[in-house]
Design a protein around this motif. Structure first.
Motif, PDB file in Angstrom:
ATOM      1  N   ILE B 108     -96.432 -72.118  37.085  1.00  0.00           N
ATOM      2  CA  ILE B 108     -95.324 -72.752  36.338  1.00  0.00           C
ATOM      3  C   ILE B 108     -94.066 -72.798  37.217  1.00  0.00           C
ATOM      4  O   ILE B 108     -93.381 -73.818  37.286  1.00  0.00           O
ATOM      5  N   MET B 109     -93.806 -71.685  37.922  1.00  0.00           N
ATOM      6  CA  MET B 109     -92.612 -71.625  38.772  1.00  0.00           C
ATOM      7  C   MET B 109     -92.693 -72.628  39.919  1.00  0.00           C
ATOM      8  O   MET B 109     -91.701 -73.274  40.272  1.00  0.00           O
ATOM      9  N   ILE B 110     -93.886 -72.776  40.497  1.00  0.00           N
ATOM     10  CA  ILE B 110     -94.042 -73.704  41.622  1.00  0.00           C
ATOM     11  C   ILE B 110     -93.908 -75.163  41.151  1.00  0.00           C
ATOM     12  O   ILE B 110     -93.237 -75.963  41.799  1.00  0.00           O
ATOM     13  N   VAL B 111     -94.504 -75.450  40.000  1.00  0.00           N
ATOM     14  CA  VAL B 111     -94.371 -76.812  39.442  1.00  0.00           C
ATOM     15  C   VAL B 111     -92.891 -77.090  39.140  1.00  0.00           C
ATOM     16  O   VAL B 111     -92.373 -78.162  39.482  1.00  0.00           O
ATOM     17  N   ALA B 112     -92.238 -76.083  38.542  1.00  0.00           N
ATOM     18  CA  ALA B 112     -90.806 -76.233  38.241  1.00  0.00           C
ATOM     19  C   ALA B 112     -90.001 -76.407  39.530  1.00  0.00           C
ATOM     20  O   ALA B 112     -89.062 -77.214  39.580  1.00  0.00           O
ATOM     21  N   ALA B 113     -90.394 -75.677  40.571  1.00  0.00           N
ATOM     22  CA  ALA B 113     -89.697 -75.776  41.864  1.00  0.00           C
ATOM     23  C   ALA B 113     -89.818 -77.180  42.448  1.00  0.00           C
ATOM     24  O   ALA B 113     -88.836 -77.740  42.945  1.00  0.00           O
ATOM     25  N   VAL B 114     -91.025 -77.743  42.369  1.00  0.00           N
ATOM     26  CA  VAL B 114     -91.243 -79.093  42.919  1.00  0.00           C
ATOM     27  C   VAL B 114     -90.388 -80.112  42.166  1.00  0.00           C
ATOM     28  O   VAL B 114     -89.742 -80.968  42.779  1.00  0.00           O
ATOM     29  N   ILE B 115     -90.352 -79.967  40.838  1.00  0.00           N
ATOM     30  CA  ILE B 115     -89.532 -80.901  40.039  1.00  0.00           C
ATOM     31  C   ILE B 115     -88.042 -80.695  40.359  1.00  0.00           C
ATOM     32  O   ILE B 115     -87.317 -81.647  40.598  1.00  0.00           O
ATOM     33  N   ALA B 116     -87.631 -79.413  40.386  1.00  0.00           N
ATOM     34  CA  ALA B 116     -86.224 -79.100  40.662  1.00  0.00           C
ATOM     35  C   ALA B 116     -85.815 -79.530  42.065  1.00  0.00           C
ATOM     36  O   ALA B 116     -84.651 -79.858  42.301  1.00  0.00           O
ATOM     37  N   GLY B 117     -86.780 -79.542  42.966  1.00  0.00           N
ATOM     38  CA  GLY B 117     -86.514 -79.918  44.356  1.00  0.00           C
ATOM     39  C   GLY B 117     -85.939 -81.312  44.514  1.00  0.00           C
ATOM     40  O   GLY B 117     -85.216 -81.585  45.483  1.00  0.00           O
ATOM     41  N   TYR B 118     -86.243 -82.187  43.569  1.00  0.00           N
ATOM     42  CA  TYR B 118     -85.710 -83.552  43.642  1.00  0.00           C
ATOM     43  C   TYR B 118     -84.227 -83.619  43.255  1.00  0.00           C
ATOM     44  O   TYR B 118     -83.552 -84.595  43.515  1.00  0.00           O
ATOM     45  N   PHE B 119     -83.754 -82.531  42.622  1.00  0.00           N
ATOM     46  CA  PHE B 119     -82.360 -82.519  42.170  1.00  0.00           C
ATOM     47  C   PHE B 119     -81.510 -81.499  42.940  1.00  0.00           C
ATOM     48  O   PHE B 119     -80.376 -81.770  43.276  1.00  0.00           O
ATOM     49  N   ASN B 120     -82.109 -80.327  43.178  1.00  0.00           N
ATOM     50  CA  ASN B 120     -81.329 -79.266  43.827  1.00  0.00           C
ATOM     51  C   ASN B 120     -82.242 -78.428  44.728  1.00  0.00           C
ATOM     52  O   ASN B 120     -83.144 -77.746  44.238  1.00  0.00           O
ATOM     53  N   ILE B 121     -81.967 -78.482  46.009  1.00  0.00           N
ATOM     54  CA  ILE B 121     -82.838 -77.806  46.988  1.00  0.00           C
ATOM     55  C   ILE B 121     -82.730 -76.279  46.891  1.00  0.00           C
ATOM     56  O   ILE B 121     -83.697 -75.561  47.149  1.00  0.00           O
ATOM     57  N   THR B 122     -81.568 -75.770  46.443  1.00  0.00           N
ATOM     58  CA  THR B 122     -81.388 -74.307  46.330  1.00  0.00           C
ATOM     59  C   THR B 122     -82.290 -73.746  45.211  1.00  0.00           C
ATOM     60  O   THR B 122     -82.919 -72.711  45.378  1.00  0.00           O
ATOM     61  N   VAL B 123     -82.331 -74.488  44.099  1.00  0.00           N
ATOM     62  CA  VAL B 123     -83.193 -74.062  42.982  1.00  0.00           C
ATOM     63  C   VAL B 123     -84.647 -74.078  43.440  1.00  0.00           C
ATOM     64  O   VAL B 123     -85.425 -73.156  43.146  1.00  0.00           O
ATOM     65  N   PHE B 124     -85.014 -75.120  44.186  1.00  0.00           N
ATOM     66  CA  PHE B 124     -86.378 -75.247  44.713  1.00  0.00           C
ATOM     67  C   PHE B 124     -86.746 -74.023  45.551  1.00  0.00           C
ATOM     68  O   PHE B 124     -87.774 -73.382  45.324  1.00  0.00           O
ATOM     69  N   ARG B 125     -85.869 -73.696  46.496  1.00  0.00           N
ATOM     70  CA  ARG B 125     -86.148 -72.553  47.401  1.00  0.00           C
ATOM     71  C   ARG B 125     -86.200 -71.229  46.631  1.00  0.00           C
ATOM     72  O   ARG B 125     -87.040 -70.380  46.904  1.00  0.00           O
ATOM     73  N   THR B 126     -85.310 -71.067  45.684  1.00  0.00           N
ATOM     74  CA  THR B 126     -85.275 -69.824  44.897  1.00  0.00           C
ATOM     75  C   THR B 126     -86.568 -69.646  44.100  1.00  0.00           C
ATOM     76  O   THR B 126     -87.167 -68.568  44.108  1.00  0.00           O
TER      77      THR B 126
END
Lengths: 69, 149
Positions: B108-126
């Motif tokens: 779930i976290m990785i899927v959320a990271a991929v989605i968040a990555g399109y908006f905010n790279i810091t959230v993606f990395r975290t």
């Protein structure tokens, strides 16, 4: 917990893998039970004892548990 | 055992579907995304992570597919596989290591990271770092239990 599984296996000329297959477990679990790292569940203990035609008490040594009490 | 055989057949089909998806996604990613994207470092990071993740999971799926195919052909291997999956010690070790919830939350976290990555790279990395740490801790506990139990 001490067990007689190793001796019984050797008497029946069985490898750990063969015994594991017969009682529905893995070779690693048989190893762990033999060296006393893992205590088998009642079901598994019964299956092992039943395979050798013995009772659970004859295969597994409960004396340490009795001493603790 | 017939029930288990059916389950393994279904799992094999699912792995096959994922392998095909991974191949299709990789081709799409290499030939279409990179050529049109070509943009910033951040965009490349997310796309690269996605490609790496899908390829990695595709590779694992391929290995599992081969393993299950071999087991279906050989009755003894199928029994060993059944015992491995239903072994009481392994079930206990998995539960001590927090499986399967740890895997589910990590996915779930990785899927959320991929989605968040399109908006905010810091959230993606975290999120990726948190999921990675979670998985590493789970693996460490599992290895420890395998050695001590």
């Amino acid at each position: 917990m001490k067990t007689k599984i190793k001796e019984l296996r050797k008497m029946h000329k069985l490898s750990q893998e063969e015994l594991a297959l017969l009682v529905g477990t893995t070779r690693q679990t048989i190893t762990s039970i033999e060296v006393g790292k893992y205590t088998a569940s009642l079901t598994l203990a019964y299956k092992i004892a039943h395979y050798f035609g013995l009772t659970i008490e004859e295969v597994f040594d409960f004396s340490e548990m009795n001493e603790e009490e | 055992m017939e029930e288990f055989r059916k389950k393994i057949k279904v799992n094999r089909i699912l792995f096959m579907v994922f392998i095909l998806f991974a191949v299709a996604f990789s081709i799409y990613n290499v030939f279409f995304i990179s050529s049109t994207n070509g943009g910033s470092f951040d965009d490349g990071t997310v796309a690269g992570f996605q490609l790496g993740l899908i390829l990695g999971l595709g590779f694992i799926s391929a290995l599992q597919f081969v393993r299950l195919s071999k087991a279906l052909k050989d009755e003894k291997k199928l029994k060993i596989l059944y015992n491995e999956l239903h072994d009481e010690r392994m079930i206990l070790i998995r539960s001590k290591a927090g499986m399967p919830m740890l895997i589910i939350t990590s996915i779930i976290m990785i899927v959320a990271a991929v989605i968040a990555g399109y908006f905010n790279i810091t959230v993606f990395r975290t999120l990726v770092a948190a999921a990675a740490v979670q998985l590493v801790i789970g693996a460490a506990v599992k290895i420890y239990c395998l050695k001590t139990m």
